[in-house]
Scaffold this motif. Structure first.
Motif, PDB file in Angstrom:
ATOM      1  N   ALA A 195     -23.889 -49.810  -2.447  1.00 19.60           N
ATOM      2  CA  ALA A 195     -25.156 -49.370  -1.862  1.00 19.60           C
ATOM      3  C   ALA A 195     -25.325 -47.861  -1.876  1.00 19.60           C
ATOM      4  CB  ALA A 195     -25.261 -49.888  -0.433  1.00 19.60           C
ATOM      5  N   THR A 196     -24.211 -47.116  -1.800  1.00 23.45           N
ATOM      6  CA  THR A 196     -24.320 -45.657  -1.687  1.00 23.45           C
ATOM      7  C   THR A 196     -23.464 -44.901  -2.696  1.00 23.45           C
ATOM      8  OG1 THR A 196     -22.529 -45.529  -0.054  1.00 23.45           O
ATOM      9  CG2 THR A 196     -24.778 -45.827   0.789  1.00 23.45           C
ATOM     10  N   GLY A 197     -22.584 -45.596  -3.398  1.00 21.76           N
ATOM     11  CA  GLY A 197     -21.598 -44.914  -4.234  1.00 21.76           C
ATOM     12  C   GLY A 197     -22.135 -44.398  -5.556  1.00 21.76           C
ATOM     13  N   LEU A 198     -21.486 -43.336  -6.033  1.00 25.60           N
ATOM     14  CA  LEU A 198     -21.769 -42.754  -7.336  1.00 25.60           C
ATOM     15  C   LEU A 198     -20.459 -42.700  -8.115  1.00 25.60           C
ATOM     16  CD1 LEU A 198     -23.888 -39.676  -6.160  1.00 25.60           C
ATOM     17  CD2 LEU A 198     -24.793 -41.825  -7.065  1.00 25.60           C
ATOM     18  N   ARG A 199     -20.478 -43.237  -9.303  1.00 25.51           N
ATOM     19  CA  ARG A 199     -19.292 -43.197 -10.150  1.00 25.51           C
ATOM     20  C   ARG A 199     -19.319 -41.925 -10.992  1.00 25.51           C
ATOM     21  NH1 ARG A 199     -20.354 -47.066 -13.807  1.00 25.51           N
ATOM     22  NH2 ARG A 199     -18.315 -46.709 -14.777  1.00 25.51           N
ATOM     23  N   MET A 200     -18.232 -41.176 -10.938  1.00 15.76           N
ATOM     24  CA  MET A 200     -18.134 -39.910 -11.648  1.00 15.76           C
ATOM     25  C   MET A 200     -16.896 -39.919 -12.541  1.00 15.76           C
ATOM     26  SD  MET A 200     -20.767 -38.579 -10.061  1.00 15.76           S
ATOM     27  CE  MET A 200     -20.713 -37.007 -10.923  1.00 15.76           C
ATOM     28  N   ARG A 201     -16.953 -39.087 -13.598  1.00 19.18           N
ATOM     29  CA  ARG A 201     -15.770 -38.906 -14.433  1.00 19.18           C
ATOM     30  C   ARG A 201     -15.515 -37.411 -14.632  1.00 19.18           C
ATOM     31  NH1 ARG A 201     -16.933 -41.520 -19.295  1.00 19.18           N
ATOM     32  NH2 ARG A 201     -17.778 -39.596 -20.169  1.00 19.18           N
ATOM     33  N   GLN A 202     -14.295 -36.997 -14.353  1.00 16.60           N
ATOM     34  CA  GLN A 202     -13.888 -35.621 -14.597  1.00 16.60           C
ATOM     35  C   GLN A 202     -13.647 -35.493 -16.104  1.00 16.60           C
ATOM     36  OE1 GLN A 202     -11.852 -33.174 -15.482  1.00 16.60           O
ATOM     37  NE2 GLN A 202     -12.810 -31.631 -14.196  1.00 16.60           N
ATOM     38  N   GLU A 203     -14.476 -34.715 -16.784  1.00 16.67           N
ATOM     39  CA  GLU A 203     -14.470 -34.695 -18.237  1.00 16.67           C
ATOM     40  C   GLU A 203     -13.195 -34.105 -18.831  1.00 16.67           C
ATOM     41  OE1 GLU A 203     -16.643 -36.893 -18.930  1.00 16.67           O
ATOM     42  OE2 GLU A 203     -18.043 -35.794 -20.197  1.00 16.67           O
ATOM     43  N   THR A 204     -12.536 -33.216 -18.118  1.00 16.58           N
ATOM     44  CA  THR A 204     -11.323 -32.592 -18.642  1.00 16.58           C
ATOM     45  C   THR A 204     -10.135 -33.553 -18.622  1.00 16.58           C
ATOM     46  OG1 THR A 204     -12.085 -30.421 -17.887  1.00 16.58           O
ATOM     47  CG2 THR A 204      -9.750 -30.629 -18.435  1.00 16.58           C
ATOM     48  N   THR A 205      -9.987 -34.276 -17.511  1.00 15.11           N
ATOM     49  CA  THR A 205      -8.824 -35.156 -17.350  1.00 15.11           C
ATOM     50  C   THR A 205      -9.131 -36.614 -17.667  1.00 15.11           C
ATOM     51  OG1 THR A 205      -9.307 -35.609 -15.022  1.00 15.11           O
ATOM     52  CG2 THR A 205      -7.976 -33.644 -15.524  1.00 15.11           C
ATOM     53  N   GLY A 206     -10.412 -36.980 -17.665  1.00 14.42           N
ATOM     54  CA  GLY A 206     -10.790 -38.369 -17.873  1.00 14.42           C
ATOM     55  C   GLY A 206     -10.685 -39.206 -16.608  1.00 14.42           C
ATOM     56  N   GLU A 207     -10.293 -38.596 -15.499  1.00 16.61           N
ATOM     57  CA  GLU A 207     -10.146 -39.311 -14.238  1.00 16.61           C
ATOM     58  C   GLU A 207     -11.507 -39.779 -13.728  1.00 16.61           C
ATOM     59  OE1 GLU A 207      -8.541 -38.475  -9.669  1.00 16.61           O
ATOM     60  OE2 GLU A 207      -8.811 -36.832 -11.090  1.00 16.61           O
ATOM     61  N   GLU A 208     -11.584 -41.018 -13.291  1.00 16.23           N
ATOM     62  CA  GLU A 208     -12.821 -41.543 -12.715  1.00 16.23           C
ATOM     63  C   GLU A 208     -12.685 -41.646 -11.204  1.00 16.23           C
ATOM     64  OE1 GLU A 208     -14.402 -45.020 -14.515  1.00 16.23           O
ATOM     65  OE2 GLU A 208     -14.199 -44.227 -16.568  1.00 16.23           O
ATOM     66  N   LEU A 209     -13.776 -41.413 -10.514  1.00 12.01           N
ATOM     67  CA  LEU A 209     -13.771 -41.440  -9.062  1.00 12.01           C
ATOM     68  C   LEU A 209     -15.119 -41.914  -8.560  1.00 12.01           C
ATOM     69  CD1 LEU A 209     -15.216 -38.309  -8.047  1.00 12.01           C
ATOM     70  CD2 LEU A 209     -13.430 -37.865  -9.731  1.00 12.01           C
ATOM     71  N   THR A 210     -15.146 -42.310  -7.325  1.00 14.33           N
ATOM     72  CA  THR A 210     -16.380 -42.756  -6.698  1.00 14.33           C
ATOM     73  C   THR A 210     -16.591 -41.979  -5.406  1.00 14.33           C
ATOM     74  OG1 THR A 210     -16.129 -44.992  -7.584  1.00 14.33           O
ATOM     75  CG2 THR A 210     -17.633 -44.722  -5.728  1.00 14.33           C
ATOM     76  N   VAL A 211     -17.797 -41.482  -5.229  1.00 13.88           N
ATOM     77  CA  VAL A 211     -18.120 -40.746  -4.006  1.00 13.88           C
ATOM     78  C   VAL A 211     -19.241 -41.482  -3.284  1.00 13.88           C
ATOM     79  CG1 VAL A 211     -17.372 -38.528  -4.946  1.00 13.88           C
ATOM     80  CG2 VAL A 211     -19.752 -39.248  -5.244  1.00 13.88           C
ATOM     81  N   HIS A 212     -19.267 -41.339  -1.957  1.00 17.44           N
ATOM     82  CA  HIS A 212     -20.263 -42.037  -1.126  1.00 17.44           C
ATOM     83  C   HIS A 212     -20.983 -41.024  -0.249  1.00 17.44           C
ATOM     84  CE1 HIS A 212     -18.939 -46.171  -2.105  1.00 17.44           C
ATOM     85  NE2 HIS A 212     -17.743 -45.620  -2.223  1.00 17.44           N
ATOM     86  N   PRO A 213     -22.020 -40.374  -0.781  1.00 16.37           N
ATOM     87  CA  PRO A 213     -22.734 -39.359  -0.001  1.00 16.37           C
ATOM     88  C   PRO A 213     -23.745 -39.958   0.962  1.00 16.37           C
ATOM     89  CG  PRO A 213     -23.714 -39.565  -2.154  1.00 16.37           C
ATOM     90  CD  PRO A 213     -22.536 -40.497  -2.141  1.00 16.37           C
ATOM     91  N   ALA A 214     -24.251 -39.100   1.832  1.00 13.32           N
ATOM     92  CA  ALA A 214     -25.303 -39.525   2.753  1.00 13.32           C
ATOM     93  C   ALA A 214     -26.613 -39.761   2.016  1.00 13.32           C
ATOM     94  CB  ALA A 214     -25.492 -38.464   3.833  1.00 13.32           C
ATOM     95  N   ALA A 215     -26.853 -38.969   0.995  1.00  9.25           N
ATOM     96  CA  ALA A 215     -28.051 -39.116   0.165  1.00  9.25           C
ATOM     97  C   ALA A 215     -27.753 -38.490  -1.189  1.00  9.25           C
ATOM     98  CB  ALA A 215     -29.256 -38.437   0.810  1.00  9.25           C
ATOM     99  N   THR A 216     -28.527 -38.878  -2.184  1.00  7.82           N
ATOM    100  CA  THR A 216     -28.301 -38.407  -3.551  1.00  7.82           C
ATOM    101  C   THR A 216     -29.595 -37.886  -4.146  1.00  7.82           C
ATOM    102  OG1 THR A 216     -26.517 -39.994  -3.941  1.00  7.82           O
ATOM    103  CG2 THR A 216     -27.590 -39.067  -5.886  1.00  7.82           C
ATOM    104  N   VAL A 217     -29.512 -36.765  -4.842  1.00  9.41           N
ATOM    105  CA  VAL A 217     -30.619 -36.246  -5.643  1.00  9.41           C
ATOM    106  C   VAL A 217     -30.178 -36.294  -7.101  1.00  9.41           C
ATOM    107  CG1 VAL A 217     -32.045 -34.249  -6.219  1.00  9.41           C
ATOM    108  CG2 VAL A 217     -31.484 -34.729  -3.825  1.00  9.41           C
ATOM    109  N   LEU A 218     -30.912 -37.035  -7.913  1.00  6.41           N
ATOM    110  CA  LEU A 218     -30.659 -37.080  -9.351  1.00  6.41           C
ATOM    111  C   LEU A 218     -31.618 -36.110 -10.036  1.00  6.41           C
ATOM    112  CD1 LEU A 218     -30.333 -40.938  -9.960  1.00  6.41           C
ATOM    113  CD2 LEU A 218     -28.486 -39.269  -9.619  1.00  6.41           C
ATOM    114  N   ALA A 219     -31.064 -35.146 -10.754  1.00  8.42           N
ATOM    115  CA  ALA A 219     -31.873 -34.145 -11.459  1.00  8.42           C
ATOM    116  C   ALA A 219     -31.216 -33.859 -12.805  1.00  8.42           C
ATOM    117  CB  ALA A 219     -31.997 -32.874 -10.628  1.00  8.42           C
ATOM    118  N   LEU A 220     -31.197 -34.881 -13.656  1.00 13.31           N
ATOM    119  CA  LEU A 220     -30.438 -34.841 -14.902  1.00 13.31           C
ATOM    120  C   LEU A 220     -31.251 -34.453 -16.127  1.00 13.31           C
ATOM    121  CD1 LEU A 220     -28.571 -37.974 -13.823  1.00 13.31           C
ATOM    122  CD2 LEU A 220     -27.328 -36.060 -14.789  1.00 13.31           C
ATOM    123  N   GLY A 221     -32.506 -34.068 -15.936  1.00 16.29           N
ATOM    124  CA  GLY A 221     -33.313 -33.595 -17.047  1.00 16.29           C
ATOM    125  C   GLY A 221     -33.856 -34.696 -17.914  1.00 16.29           C
TER     126      GLY A 221
END
Length: 416
Positions: free
Chosen positions: A147-173
């Motif tokens: 419901a709230t998570g965002l899946r991210m990948r650290q491009e240098t290491t390839g590590e994937e992680l999930t963050v759960h913020p209070a709110a999200t702003v998507l501004a990806l162009g």
């Protein structure tokens, strides 16, 4: 691996380090929220800097009643956004960062000569740091999680992680100038959620014309100054550049929505070129009637109308059998048809049309399908001509989204 990186349930995450995302981050931090910005590239503001290579016009000083109309079908929405964060507000914001601006003769707003795009961005990032905004570069957004998570990948290491913020702003162009990170790959993640995304199309780009080999070799890249270009009922004044593939320049860019619409019918679009927009048809007729017998048309155009090279070659290219009648020549000189077979590729375009459909977001630009997730900037389906309207639109939607996030968080807090 699933874990949080500098994010907790009180943090607002901004995905995308362009003008819309960074201004949203600034407004949210100024309101007292902890903000983390994720950017896939090694640095933020890359498209912002590239846009500055063309003169870096931040906005435009024309009246808001006219400014709003530059967003065409999205005029009503942008009337609200511009009222919330206007061109005057943008100039004051730049001034607060120590960047002075001025209005050019065309009405465009520029930083003063001593201030380059990098100066503004550096000052802005310094202010964000003072506000406590955390910027995580080389972190690519992969999609949603729960419901709230965002899946991210650290491009240098390839590590994937999930963050759960209070709110999200998507501004990806949008999807132009992919080397800056604006590649439109985010569409897949939103479509998996069921969000309708209008297919991307090039905007503010050159138009392709099939020149003959002779014309390409003889003319090359040559500007045509002080002309008017018409497509349908729309006419734009300015300067165009003849190129090996066709034509480009501000009037061409401004007419790409009309050209694109004409091409959508599966036929060639036609641009009408007025070579003497400051001279009335009657005045042109009087001048053409003064041509003496035996005087070549090329010599006469150069001497009487200041239409020297490459105009005669252009006329022969587009109108192989020129009329002898002065009245018919007036028609050719003021409505010279240029057949356009297509627009330049998406990645060459300055901006793009298409993106998240307006029916998918609330008035606050929050996704209906994912409460707490907001969309700003060129991710939304809008377009505008060059001249300060693109950057202003990004800034204004960023400020608008920040206000929407604040109101949503306050409302949610009151319900707890």
């Amino acid at each position: 691996m699933e874990r949080g990186l500098d994010v907790d349930a009180e943090t607002v995450v901004v995905v995308g380090g362009g003008p819309a995302g960074l201004l949203a981050a600034q407004r949210l931090a100024e309101a007292g929220h902890r903000v983390v910005v994720y950017e896939a590239q090694a640095t933020v503001g890359r498209k912002f800097l590239v846009a500055g290579h063309g003169g870096f016009n931040l906005s435009n000083a024309e009246p808001l009643s006219l400014f709003e109309t530059r967003y065409a079908a999205q005029h009503p929405q942008f009337a609200r956004f511009l009222a919330h964060f206007s061109p005057s507000d943008l100039r004051q914001w730049a001034s607060s960062l120590g960047i002075s601006t001025f209005v050019g003769t065309s009405g465009r707003v520029f930083p003063t000569e001593e201030h380059k795009p990098a100066h503004l961005l550096r000052a802005w990032l310094g202010h964000l740091e003072q506000l406590g905004v955390t910027i995580q570069t080389r972190h690519r957004w992969l999609g949603f999680a729960g419901a709230t998570g965002l899946r991210m990948r650290q491009e240098t290491t390839g590590e994937e992680l999930t963050v759960h913020p209070a709110a999200t702003v998507l501004a990806l162009g949008g999807a132009s100038w992919s080397k800056t990170g604006s590649d439109g790959q985010w569409v897949h993640a939103l479509q998996e959620l069921g969000v309708e995304c209008i297919p991307f199309a090039p905007s503010n780009c050159g138009a392709e014309v099939v020149w003959s080999p002779f014309f390409r070799d003889k003319v090359g890249r040559v500007p045509l100054k002080n002309i008017a270009l018409t497509c349908g009922s729309h006419t734009v004044r300015g300067e165009v550049l003849l190129t090996d593939y066709g034509i480009e320049g501000t009037p061409v860019y401004a007419l790409t929505p009309q050209v694109r619409a004409a091409l959508s019918h599966g036929t060639t679009a036609t641009l009408l070129l007025n070579l003497k927009p400051d001279v009335s048809p009657d005045q042109l007729l009087q001048k053409l009637q003064q041509r003496r017998a035996g005087t070549s048309l090329a010599s006469f155009l150069a001497s009487a109308l200041r239409l020297g090279p490459p105009i005669p070659t252009l006329l022969r290219e587009l109108y192989p059998t020129l009329p002898s009648s002065p009245a018919d020549l007036v028609q050719v000189l003021t409505q010279l048809p240029i057949p356009v077979r297509g627009l330049r590729p998406l990645d060459e375009a300055i901006s793009t049309a298409g993106g998240v459909a307006w029916t998918e977001v609330s008035d606050a630009l929050m996704l209906h399908r994912r409460p707490g997730t907001f969309v700003a900037g060129e991710m939304l389906d809008w377009e505008a001509p060059t001249g300060g309207y693109l950057l202003q639109g990004c800034f204004s939607t960023g400020a608008w989204v920040a206000q929407g996030v604040l109101e949503w968080l306050e409302k949610r807090s009151a319900q707890v």
